[in-house]
Design an enzyme around this catalytic site. Structure first.
Site, PDB file in Angstrom:
ATOM      1  N   ALA A  63       0.865  -1.183   0.000  1.00  0.00           N
ATOM      2  CA  ALA A  63       0.000   0.000   0.000  1.00  0.00           C
ATOM      3  C   ALA A  63       0.900   1.231   0.000  1.00  0.00           C
ATOM      4  O   ALA A  63       2.073   1.144   0.356  1.00  0.00           O
ATOM      5  CB  ALA A  63      -0.868  -0.008   1.254  1.00  0.00           C
ATOM      6  N   GLY A 106       0.550  -5.062   0.819  1.00  0.00           N
ATOM      7  CA  GLY A 106      -0.557  -5.055  -0.132  1.00  0.00           C
ATOM      8  C   GLY A 106      -0.153  -5.635  -1.485  1.00  0.00           C
ATOM      9  O   GLY A 106      -1.008  -6.088  -2.249  1.00  0.00           O
ATOM     10  N   GLU A 109      -0.634  -9.231  -1.044  1.00  0.00           N
ATOM     11  CA  GLU A 109      -2.091  -9.444  -0.933  1.00  0.00           C
ATOM     12  C   GLU A 109      -2.743  -9.370  -2.319  1.00  0.00           C
ATOM     13  O   GLU A 109      -3.638 -10.149  -2.632  1.00  0.00           O
ATOM     14  CB  GLU A 109      -2.699  -8.404   0.020  1.00  0.00           C
ATOM     15  CG  GLU A 109      -2.265  -8.657   1.462  1.00  0.00           C
ATOM     16  CD  GLU A 109      -2.635  -7.531   2.411  1.00  0.00           C
ATOM     17  OE1 GLU A 109      -2.169  -6.402   2.201  1.00  0.00           O
ATOM     18  OE2 GLU A 109      -3.401  -7.785   3.356  1.00  0.00           O
ATOM     19  N   GLU A 129       4.033  -5.649   7.283  1.00  0.00           N
ATOM     20  CA  GLU A 129       3.254  -4.565   7.908  1.00  0.00           C
ATOM     21  C   GLU A 129       3.606  -4.337   9.375  1.00  0.00           C
ATOM     22  O   GLU A 129       3.551  -3.202   9.859  1.00  0.00           O
ATOM     23  CB  GLU A 129       1.746  -4.855   7.782  1.00  0.00           C
ATOM     24  CG  GLU A 129       1.178  -4.666   6.385  1.00  0.00           C
ATOM     25  CD  GLU A 129       1.261  -5.905   5.509  1.00  0.00           C
ATOM     26  OE1 GLU A 129       2.035  -6.835   5.855  1.00  0.00           O
ATOM     27  OE2 GLU A 129       0.566  -5.963   4.489  1.00  0.00           O
TER      28      GLU A 129
END
Ligand code: 3HC
Length: 699
Positions: A63, A106, A109, A129
């Site tokens: 992210a 992310g 993911e 994270e």
């Protein structure tokens, strides 16, 4: 179609390439662009599969971390990544993720929402994270256990370490390693017409509630040891353990709840500050970007003691041949034997191949002469903290080194300008303060003297990269950033004991706050004789802010040098395990009586405030004086060199979290009670008045 995702077609495959340099983060527009590409593929009968990959140096590194502060402040909408990824996963046409570089957070993911993953051998994947005080927030805690198993998912999400492509293949995250061109490999995979296989539907690797909880408990213990004080790893374990009892959809909702709590917490704010801080410190505002650096192809180190040996190892580890000089053959032999032992230990622990260790050792040439120094591009002097000795060595180095070579001093406190003054080349003199053990600790303080040239500063900062250090630039003053602040910090720790606290109480208050070690235990580790010598040298050079005598001098005079003499603030057994020493307690009370120091008890909170507020007040002075460029430079020094936990963000960030008005109130109270050493720094007063933090201040 978003410009951040470029779409092309080949052989019935729609290729969606993320183009968001430098690391293809999932900034607004990227996930939407990927979803649009998948929808476009769905609507086109000529397309039978989708390949998603990253342009440039990497797949998707996660992210966009810069967005998080905007989300918390309400400037940006909450993260909607999980929902977008679920739609990608729902595609009726197979989606193949092609990974090179890193698929992190992310990024992984996103990859797991595809139906298959192919990767080049050099790729790495991970859920880091927790290093930002967060947990995976886009399905990672629900898809990773389904692909790789609960244990592997817990390890990756709770500890945050990435795995290699080979390991990812072995545990089921990756389906194929591609030799040669990644896109060709991904297209070949698509040409095999694999059936759609949605990660969220996989069940075989999930465990029942008891097994999941047992594993979670094992990892909680490991996290308690390795990641003491951090809450995100525990939340990640809870989210993964929930796969035993919740449906995929409910698991995603639970993950989101935990993610949001972490995102809004102080720990993630602190750790994100450290993440960007470690990159900011490399940027020196007054150095133009195009400043040319000098080549460092060969190095020399003077002094084969603990520091010199460690520094020589740093050069050798970077593949830079290095001369290691000491005055006598026995001293040199001892130094080389220690280096060999260190390399052997790395081989035993599996961190280094035996052949690599030999190669590195071969790069270190021991010598008792200055012969060969003329070919070195940099010399680092690493003898003990004595100005006269250092000056003598710099005279010798000035003669032995070619013009234009850099002369660096590994001093932890002394004035660089005094040292530079004895050479014919003050422009080429710089401080490089390594931290002990130099081959392990990440911090390198680069100290600029008044004449150090921009090219030399830039070279020393740049040198940190091959040496695998984080360099922070400091101005020249007694102790630079780290030790100048550490002075008042330790002085307060000692004063607290003189006033009635015990050494363990002081150390425990600080370790409970999060410090890796308490200040008094650090003194024992570094050697109370070393700090005594530094104090004497400083007094000799007339530094009036140093107290003439403390109880620590009494310990020194009794030969209690710390761990090395088995006695210091604590008593040490043969394994260097510390226990409280009633003798110290007795001695300090006696000392206090003679000195007329009033005795009382202290709470942990009082101890933490006394010691940390002293640190912060001195930090504010360093900023005013321009010794530290920004408050984040101080934070990075303390996180990487002094055991301050990243989840506190460093002392100056912590001050902001407490509130500068509250810190100032404390400093003023101590000023009234304890005297002039506590005079509030004007910058602290100014920022408290303006309702700002140190991070919001710029020169
Ligand atoms: N978001 C925003 N910026 C990022 C970023 C990210 N995820 N990752 C890196 N950057 C920026 C860096 O700040 C740096 O910016 P600068 O040039 O302005 O200083 C630039 O990209 C290059 O980064 P590095 O200097 O670190 O480049 P390296 O090549 O040395 O390392 C990397 C590349 C391994 C990808 C490293 O940058 C890294 O580890 N990045 C963070 C990865 C990460 O933590 N991902 C998880 C994010 S949280 C998440 O995904 C939540 C999700 O679950 C919802």
């Amino acid at each position: 179609m978003s410009e951040l995702v470029q779409v092309t077609r080949r052989d019935g495959v729609l290729i969606a390439a993320v183009n968001n340099p430098p690391v293809n983060a999932l900034s607004p527009g990227v996930p939407e662009g990927l979803l649009a590409a998948v929808r476009e593929a769905a609507a086109d009968d000529a397309i039978h599969a989708v390949v998603i990959l990253g342009t440039g140096r990497t797949f998707i590194a996660g992210a966009d971390i810069r967005e998080f502060a905007r989300i918390v402040s309400g400037e940006a909408p909450p993260l909607n990544l999980a929902a977008l990824l679920e739609e990608i996963e729902s595609s009726a046409k197979p989606v193949i993720m092609a990974i090179h570089g890193s698929a992190l957070g992310g990024g992984l993911e996103t990859a797991m929402a595809g139906h298959y993953r192919v990767a080049v051998a050099s790729a790495q994947v991970g859920q880091p994270e927790v290093k930002l005080g967060l947990i995976p927030g886009a399905g990672g805690t629900q898809r990773l256990p389904r692909l790789a198993g609960v244990e592997q998912a817990m390890r990756m999400c709770a500890l945050g370490e990435p795995v290699t492509a080979a390991d990812a293949l072995a545990c089921g995250i990756v389906d194929r390693i591609v030799e040669g061109d990644l896109l060709e490999g991904a297209l070949a995979f698509a040409a095999e017409r694999p059936a759609v296989r949605r990660t969220r539907e996989l069940q075989e690797k999930l465990l029942d509630a008891t097994q999941s909880e047992q594993l979670a408990e094992t990892f909680r213990t490991e996290c308690g040891r390795k990641l003491r004080g951090q809450s995100a790893p525990l939340a990640a374990l809870d989210a993964i353990a929930a796969t035993a009892r919740l449906s995929f959809a409910d698991g995603i909702a639970y993950e989101r709840e935990l993610f949001d709590a972490c995102l809004r917490g102080a720990q993630s704010r602190a750790m994100i500050h450290v993440f960007f801080g470690e990159r900011t410190v490399a940027k020196i505002p007054f150095l133009p970007k195009e400043t040319a650096t000098l080549p460092v192809r060969r190095a020399a180190v003077v002094g084969a003691g603990t520091m010199g040996g460690g520094i020589a190892m740093c050069f050798a580890n970077a593949g830079i041949p290095v001369l290691l000089k000491d005055t006598t053959q026995p001293a040199l032999d001892r130094g080389m034997a220690t280096i060999r032992r260190n390399y052997e230990a790395s081989v035993r622990k599996g961190r280094l191949a035996a052949a690599q260790a030999e190669q590195r050792l071969a790069l270190i040439t021991p010598t008792v002469q200055y012969d060969g120094f003329g070919e070195a591009d940099i010399a680092v002097e690493a003898v003990f903290e004595e100005m006269k000795l250092k000056q003598q060595i710099f005279r010798d180095l000035d003669r032995a080194m070619r013009p234009g070579a850099i002369l660096a001093t590994n001093t932890s406190t002394l004035d660089i300008d005094f040292i530079a003054a004895v050479t014919s080349r003050p422009k080429f003199v710089v401080g490089t303060h390594f931290f002990s053990p130099a081959n392990v600790m990440r911090l390198l303080e680069v100290v600029r003297g008044k004449d150090t040239s921009p090219a030399v500063i830039a070279t020393a900062m740049e040198l940190a990269k091959p040496l695998k250090k984080i360099a922070v630039l400091s101005g020249n003053c007694f102790g630079f950033i780290g030790n100048r602040m550490f002075g008042p910090y330790r002085e307060q720790a000692v004063s607290l004991v003189e006033e009635g606290a015990t050494a363990q109480q002081v150390d425990e208050a600080l370790t409970s706050w999060g410090m890796a070690m308490g200040p008094l235990a650090v003194g024992d580790l570094a050697g109370l004789d070393v700090s005594w010598r530094v104090r004497q040298e400083a007094l000799r050079l007339r530094r009036p802010h140093l107290e003439p005598k403390t109880f620590e001098d009494v310990l020194y005079e009794l030969g209690r040098y710390g761990q090395k003499s088995s006695l210091g603030w604590y008593r040490y057994d043969e394994n260097r395990r510390a226990t409280a020493d009633p003798e110290v307690e007795h001695l300090v009370r006696e000392y206090a009586a003679v000195q007329g120091i009033a005795q009382r008890t202290f709470t942990s909170q009082e101890i933490v405030e006394r010691v940390l507020y002293a640190l912060i007040n001195e930090g504010a002075r360093l900023l005013e004086e321009g010794i530290a460029l920004r408050s984040v430079d101080i934070d990075i020094v303390y996180v990487n060199g002094y055991g301050c936990p990243a989840w506190r963000g460093g002392p100056m960030h912590y001050a902001g979290a407490v509130g500068l008005a509250k810190v100032l109130e404390g400093v003023r109270k101590f000023h009234d009670e304890l005297g002039p050493a506590w005079k509030p720094a004007p910058l602290l007063e100014q920022l408290a008045r303006e309702g700002k933090t140190f991070e919001q201040w710029s020169r």
